[in-house]
Write a protein that holds these residues in place. Sequence first.
Motif, PDB file in Angstrom:
ATOM      1  N   THR A  51      -3.206  -1.521 -13.215  1.00  0.00           N
ATOM      2  CA  THR A  51      -3.630  -1.849 -11.860  1.00  0.00           C
ATOM      3  C   THR A  51      -3.010  -0.820 -10.933  1.00  0.00           C
ATOM      4  O   THR A  51      -1.781  -0.710 -10.857  1.00  0.00           O
ATOM      5  N   ALA A  52      -3.855  -0.036 -10.283  1.00  0.00           N
ATOM      6  CA  ALA A  52      -3.394   1.015  -9.388  1.00  0.00           C
ATOM      7  C   ALA A  52      -3.782   0.660  -7.963  1.00  0.00           C
ATOM      8  O   ALA A  52      -4.940   0.326  -7.689  1.00  0.00           O
ATOM      9  N   LEU A  53      -2.828   0.732  -7.068  1.00  0.00           N
ATOM     10  CA  LEU A  53      -3.034   0.361  -5.677  1.00  0.00           C
ATOM     11  C   LEU A  53      -2.660   1.535  -4.787  1.00  0.00           C
ATOM     12  O   LEU A  53      -1.523   2.027  -4.836  1.00  0.00           O
ATOM     13  N   SER A  54      -3.611   1.995  -3.987  1.00  0.00           N
ATOM     14  CA  SER A  54      -3.343   3.076  -3.060  1.00  0.00           C
ATOM     15  C   SER A  54      -2.516   2.572  -1.886  1.00  0.00           C
ATOM     16  O   SER A  54      -2.317   1.363  -1.709  1.00  0.00           O
ATOM     17  N   ALA A  55      -2.063   3.507  -1.043  1.00  0.00           N
ATOM     18  CA  ALA A  55      -1.275   3.116   0.117  1.00  0.00           C
ATOM     19  C   ALA A  55      -2.075   2.197   1.034  1.00  0.00           C
ATOM     20  O   ALA A  55      -1.546   1.210   1.567  1.00  0.00           O
ATOM     21  N   ASP A  56      -3.367   2.505   1.204  1.00  0.00           N
ATOM     22  CA  ASP A  56      -4.205   1.666   2.061  1.00  0.00           C
ATOM     23  C   ASP A  56      -4.371   0.274   1.468  1.00  0.00           C
ATOM     24  O   ASP A  56      -4.318  -0.729   2.197  1.00  0.00           O
ATOM     25  N   GLN A  57      -4.551   0.183   0.153  1.00  0.00           N
ATOM     26  CA  GLN A  57      -4.683  -1.126  -0.482  1.00  0.00           C
ATOM     27  C   GLN A  57      -3.392  -1.923  -0.390  1.00  0.00           C
ATOM     28  O   GLN A  57      -3.416  -3.148  -0.172  1.00  0.00           O
ATOM     29  N   LEU A  58      -2.263  -1.268  -0.547  1.00  0.00           N
ATOM     30  CA  LEU A  58      -0.979  -1.957  -0.420  1.00  0.00           C
ATOM     31  C   LEU A  58      -0.829  -2.557   0.978  1.00  0.00           C
ATOM     32  O   LEU A  58      -0.376  -3.703   1.138  1.00  0.00           O
ATOM     33  N   THR A  59      -1.233  -1.791   2.001  1.00  0.00           N
ATOM     34  CA  THR A  59      -1.130  -2.281   3.375  1.00  0.00           C
ATOM     35  C   THR A  59      -2.091  -3.433   3.619  1.00  0.00           C
ATOM     36  O   THR A  59      -1.716  -4.484   4.151  1.00  0.00           O
ATOM     37  N   LYS A  60      -3.361  -3.243   3.226  1.00  0.00           N
ATOM     38  CA  LYS A  60      -4.378  -4.260   3.507  1.00  0.00           C
ATOM     39  C   LYS A  60      -4.104  -5.560   2.755  1.00  0.00           C
ATOM     40  O   LYS A  60      -4.470  -6.643   3.231  1.00  0.00           O
ATOM     41  N   GLN A  61      -3.446  -5.479   1.590  1.00  0.00           N
ATOM     42  CA  GLN A  61      -3.187  -6.680   0.821  1.00  0.00           C
ATOM     43  C   GLN A  61      -1.770  -7.226   1.042  1.00  0.00           C
ATOM     44  O   GLN A  61      -1.311  -8.104   0.315  1.00  0.00           O
ATOM     45  N   GLY A  62      -1.092  -6.697   2.039  1.00  0.00           N
ATOM     46  CA  GLY A  62       0.177  -7.281   2.454  1.00  0.00           C
ATOM     47  C   GLY A  62       1.331  -7.039   1.512  1.00  0.00           C
ATOM     48  O   GLY A  62       2.276  -7.841   1.474  1.00  0.00           O
ATOM     49  N   VAL A  63       1.327  -5.945   0.773  1.00  0.00           N
ATOM     50  CA  VAL A  63       2.415  -5.639  -0.155  1.00  0.00           C
ATOM     51  C   VAL A  63       3.475  -4.849   0.601  1.00  0.00           C
ATOM     52  O   VAL A  63       3.310  -3.658   0.876  1.00  0.00           O
ATOM     53  N   ARG A  64       4.574  -5.496   0.952  1.00  0.00           N
ATOM     54  CA  ARG A  64       5.661  -4.842   1.675  1.00  0.00           C
ATOM     55  C   ARG A  64       6.867  -4.602   0.785  1.00  0.00           C
ATOM     56  O   ARG A  64       7.681  -3.731   1.067  1.00  0.00           O
ATOM     57  N   THR A  65       7.029  -5.406  -0.263  1.00  0.00           N
ATOM     58  CA  THR A  65       8.127  -5.242  -1.206  1.00  0.00           C
ATOM     59  C   THR A  65       7.558  -5.299  -2.618  1.00  0.00           C
ATOM     60  O   THR A  65       6.420  -5.738  -2.833  1.00  0.00           O
ATOM     61  N   VAL A  66       8.357  -4.886  -3.588  1.00  0.00           N
ATOM     62  CA  VAL A  66       7.878  -4.881  -4.966  1.00  0.00           C
ATOM     63  C   VAL A  66       7.583  -6.297  -5.456  1.00  0.00           C
ATOM     64  O   VAL A  66       6.694  -6.506  -6.292  1.00  0.00           O
TER      65      VAL A  66
END
Length: 733
Positions: A51-66
């Motif tokens: 599962t690969a998440l780009s910077a934009d996907q991390l932001t849009k899906q609320g991933v702030r910490t590991v």
Amino acid sequence: MTRSILAVSAAAQVLLLASAAQAQSNVEIEEVVVTAERREETAQRTPLAITALSADQLTKQGVRTVTDLTNIVPGVQIGATGGSVEIAVRGIGSTNNTEVGDPAVAFNVDGVYMARPRSAAGLFFDLERTEVLRGPQGTLYGRNATAGSINVITRKPTEAYEAEAQLELGNFSLVRASGAVNLPFSEQIAVRAAFQSSKRDGYTSNAPGGEYNDEDATAVRLHVLLQPTEDISLLISGDYFRNAYAGTANAPLGQYAGPGDPYTYPISIPGSSNQQNYGVTLQADWNLPFATLTYLGAIRNDIVHTLAGSGRNYPYGTPRPASRCEPSLNLGCVTVYFDSKESQETHELRLGSSEGAFKWVAGLYYFEETNNVFANAFPLVAFVQPNTYANSKAALFQGTYSFTERLRGTAGLRYTRDHKGRTGGTYVGLNNSGGCMLPGGMNRPFFGAPPPGCLLYGNIADFTWESTDYKLGVEYDLTPTSLLFASTSTGYKAGGYGDGLPPLNNKYEPEQLTAYEVGAKNRFLDNRAQLNVSAFYYDYQDFQVTGTGVVAGQPSAVTVNAPKATLYGAELEGTFLLTANDRIDGSLAYLHAEYEDFTLPNGDAFSPGFADYSGLTLAKSPEWTFNLGYQHSWDFANDGQLTVRVQTHYESSKNLDYHNFAVTDQDAYTKTDLMVTYDAPGGVWSVMAYGRNLEDEAVLVQAAPDAQNANRLGGSGAYAPPRLYGVQLTARF
């Protein structure tokens, strides 16, 4: 009948939206380029479960910490406890966070393996992407990657000037600020600098100990990219992380827990913890006529100073036994003083080619770690380990050959040699600063001819293990956008040891894994729909199981081998762009994880003499996990955009300890997040309001029964944060 009508209506709306989307040929799912196989490929063309998440996907899906990855990546369990981050993939993980423990999931930042799980907490900012690899990655990643690997790739210097600043305010008085600047000085030199600071109150109330589980952290990172020629590049990186906070405190469970809020429980004294993690890295790449030569070297340090109180360890509402802790009055409680100074050094040399019909990589790897640990459970017992060491050497090769335009085969081999040991001792009669208070002095035995000293027994170990692991795989392009793959591979995790002198120092053997996996990756409807599926079967030998045992009368991490464990399951991930403004994504995972043979001939604290845990479920192995997200965007005439995203995460019940006692059960739960984002015209600024864990579920991420008192009805554990909400402002220059 009403439900049927609603279902038909909803289905009709989806069909109408899908029909409208067919006219939008420019709407495509984002391609994420990964380096999971040590060469650049899109995630959809990589023949493994990733599962690969780009910077934009991390932001849009609320991933702030590991730890937020748990909510969106199938088969992954990540929780923060005791200042460390525990990661489990497909039911495989490690809870031994001591200086002699090793994780089962490799955590790599820009290709550098982080030996101590504490590192995962402070390096998750200014990211380019995150890759979560499920299944053994022994051929290419090697050390402690039997369950998988999490690869964090930070943003590197580029040829364009850019800057970004971010401010986040939230409940528990959260103030988080971050920023980055990219400076291209010339065609040969570019620099990127980034920082993040985060301060918030604790989300637990622990009077008289104040508030634990808070944060006061600062992190900085600097990349310097030098490109003296077209074929040579040097990337020099440095980073620093510090968290000076009250520390973490586990909650009482079962009989020990009081009524009411699980985030409110007494701790005997206020805590303090100062954690630092820093290092420098050099990556050199040289493009030769036939291949690329890469050197990656890093030196890192991890320093921790902690003072912590204790919680209740007897049934709530009953009279306190003389030897138990009543934290509200600080009676009979232990005070923990913990100091650790860890240093690691890694060197990796790779030669590889991604051109032509045969793509290959060969490499040499070296890892070295030293640790100096002082842990004093005052006034009872102390563990002084001034010389804990480990080193690992490996040689690897993996190649992929294209038999036809559609059919490819992969073979890989890795040889690893691990050497681990320590010199130290277990002591009694030490004061709170580590000095011996007995007449015989520090190094004289406590049991022996008078005068008695403080040495209870020595802790000495020196062991070496070797392993040769392989990977065999085949992949086939069913269509230009559909990939089928199958593989078999082995994984290895070095053995270890406990306290005491050989041969009675609780040595445990390496764990060995043989894995089988099949899968398919598919894009449909002009790249608007994506559906990936994988199925796996794991055969584990000597699986390493860590639980809370008793060492010198005090609770401590104890690792043993389960001779045989079997795991199998399947995972499905999907994304569908209904229109240019509507997106649905989700995943579903099924897992069966069982100890087929797990007996302890000498028993443990709960079953003295002999213990049989065969047939029980592995810790952190929910049978079902489900993630579903939907987002819709509204485009405004001024080129601004408003996006609303809602996502939910469901897990069936699981147990968090290998004993499978009821006290360490986590019932099935659902967590839902909501994010509303406005992007200004041109993307120059944005503001996001969010709410996470809207249900306000108290979810256990770590738990253990009370081994010290052999009570399977009481214990302690760590909860994930309760409901969080806030607003985040971002400006781009």
